[in-house]
Design a protein around this motif. Structure first.
Motif, PDB file in Angstrom:
ATOM      1  N   ILE A 126       0.840  -1.200   0.000  1.00 54.51           N
ATOM      2  CA  ILE A 126       0.000   0.000   0.000  1.00 54.51           C
ATOM      3  C   ILE A 126       0.874   1.249   0.000  1.00 54.51           C
ATOM      4  N   THR A 127       1.933   1.217   0.806  1.00 57.49           N
ATOM      5  CA  THR A 127       2.816   2.383   0.921  1.00 57.49           C
ATOM      6  C   THR A 127       3.481   2.716  -0.406  1.00 57.49           C
ATOM      7  N   ARG A 128       4.017   1.704  -1.066  1.00 60.83           N
ATOM      8  CA  ARG A 128       4.679   1.961  -2.354  1.00 60.83           C
ATOM      9  C   ARG A 128       3.694   2.543  -3.356  1.00 60.83           C
ATOM     10  N   ILE A 136       6.980   9.499  -6.121  1.00 58.63           N
ATOM     11  CA  ILE A 136       8.064   9.275  -5.162  1.00 58.63           C
ATOM     12  C   ILE A 136       8.307   7.781  -4.999  1.00 58.63           C
ATOM     13  N   GLN A 137       9.568   7.394  -4.997  1.00 57.61           N
ATOM     14  CA  GLN A 137       9.922   6.000  -4.739  1.00 57.61           C
ATOM     15  C   GLN A 137      10.052   5.802  -3.233  1.00 57.61           C
ATOM     16  N   ALA A 138       9.253   4.886  -2.680  1.00 52.91           N
ATOM     17  CA  ALA A 138       9.294   4.619  -1.245  1.00 52.91           C
ATOM     18  C   ALA A 138      10.117   3.369  -0.971  1.00 52.91           C
ATOM     19  N   GLY A 157      12.346   8.176   7.779  1.00 50.50           N
ATOM     20  CA  GLY A 157      11.909   9.550   7.962  1.00 50.50           C
ATOM     21  C   GLY A 157      10.423   9.677   8.212  1.00 50.50           C
ATOM     22  N   ARG A 158       9.664   8.689   7.728  1.00 52.48           N
ATOM     23  CA  ARG A 158       8.216   8.707   7.882  1.00 52.48           C
ATOM     24  C   ARG A 158       7.712   7.303   8.177  1.00 52.48           C
ATOM     25  N   ILE A 159       6.476   7.238   8.634  1.00 53.99           N
ATOM     26  CA  ILE A 159       5.842   5.939   8.863  1.00 53.99           C
ATOM     27  C   ILE A 159       4.493   5.915   8.166  1.00 53.99           C
ATOM     28  N   SER A 178      -0.592  12.709   5.639  1.00 58.53           N
ATOM     29  CA  SER A 178      -1.315  12.276   4.447  1.00 58.53           C
ATOM     30  C   SER A 178      -2.261  11.141   4.805  1.00 58.53           C
ATOM     31  N   HIS A 179      -3.509  11.282   4.382  1.00 56.87           N
ATOM     32  CA  HIS A 179      -4.531  10.254   4.607  1.00 56.87           C
ATOM     33  C   HIS A 179      -4.513   9.298   3.421  1.00 56.87           C
ATOM     34  N   ILE A 180      -4.339   8.007   3.676  1.00 60.62           N
ATOM     35  CA  ILE A 180      -4.262   7.044   2.576  1.00 60.62           C
ATOM     36  C   ILE A 180      -5.610   6.385   2.304  1.00 60.62           C
TER      37      ILE A 180
END
Length: 217
Positions: A126-128, A136-138, A157-159, A178-180
């Motif tokens: 989901i994050t990618r 952005i490449q996660a 840097g983030r979660i 950011s709301h996913i």
């Protein structure tokens, strides 16, 4: 002889809300299930042809997708993360509400123009996809818990994690950036079992009828 049904339920936050819904649909665990000190994974129900298994949420999806359990209850976050073709989620149970979000330390530098971020999460897929939509490449660091301390320790840097009240984020110096996706618990079934076992279809209709009745109330 008719084989038994296995119904998978998740440990943790959803289960307490799920039990009354299950009971109204005819899935009732026998004595011992509610004992917090009971570490058993398998439990009898009031139906002779059904047992419960109580496992981690991600494992609920795996057991059902591979046919080891015919049905289960799990959050829509798990369904989205795994995207198993064998899973069918016919009923939104309207419980277990929360959302999935990106969080970062207060005062973190903006992502504008960034092409790469390191993110700690137990939802790498989901994050990618989320960050890809932003160009952005996660780089995902897989953690199963304690996400909130990853930025402080320099791991990421983030979660990306579940957010309910936001208290845990605030207590660890993080803010939601950011709301996913919104999340609720769903009834899931194995597609093959739904086609071949009428008991599965009957239970789907029982859960659906309960959901419709609650929404109409």
């Amino acid at each position: 002889m008719t084989s038994g049904l296995t119904f998978a339920v998740p440990k943790g936050r959803i289960l307490d809300e799920a039990l009354p819904v299950m009971a109204r649909a005819g899935v009732v665990p026998e004595d011992g299930f509610h004992d917090k000190s009971n570490r058993s994974l398998t439990f009898a129900t009031t139906r002779e042809d059904m047992r419960l298994i109580r496992v981690r949420a991600f494992d609920v999806a795996t057991f059902v997708a591979h046919g080891a359990a015919q049905m289960g209850i799990v959050g829509s976050d798990v369904i989205e993360e795994f995207d198993y073709a064998e899973l069918y989620a016919p009923v939104d149970l309207d419980i277990g509400h929360c959302h999935l979000a990106v969080a970062e330390p207060k005062g973190a530098s903006a992502t504008n123009g960034a092409s790469h971020l390191r993110v700690a999460t137990k939802y790498p897929n989901i994050t990618r996809r989320h960050f890809e939509r932003m160009g952005i490449q996660a780089e995902c660091v897989k953690l199963n818990g304690a996400m909130e301390i990853a930025p402080e320790l320099g791991l990421a840097g983030r979660i990306v994690d579940l957010v309910s009240t936001g208290t845990t984020l605030r207590e660890n110096g993080l803010v939601e950036s950011s709301h996913i996706m919104d999340i609720s618990a769903r009834l899931i079934v194995n597609r093959a079992a739904l086609k071949t076992d009428p008991r599965v279809a009957e239970l789907v209709e029982a859960f659906r009828a309960d959901s419709e009745q609650r929404n109409a109330a």
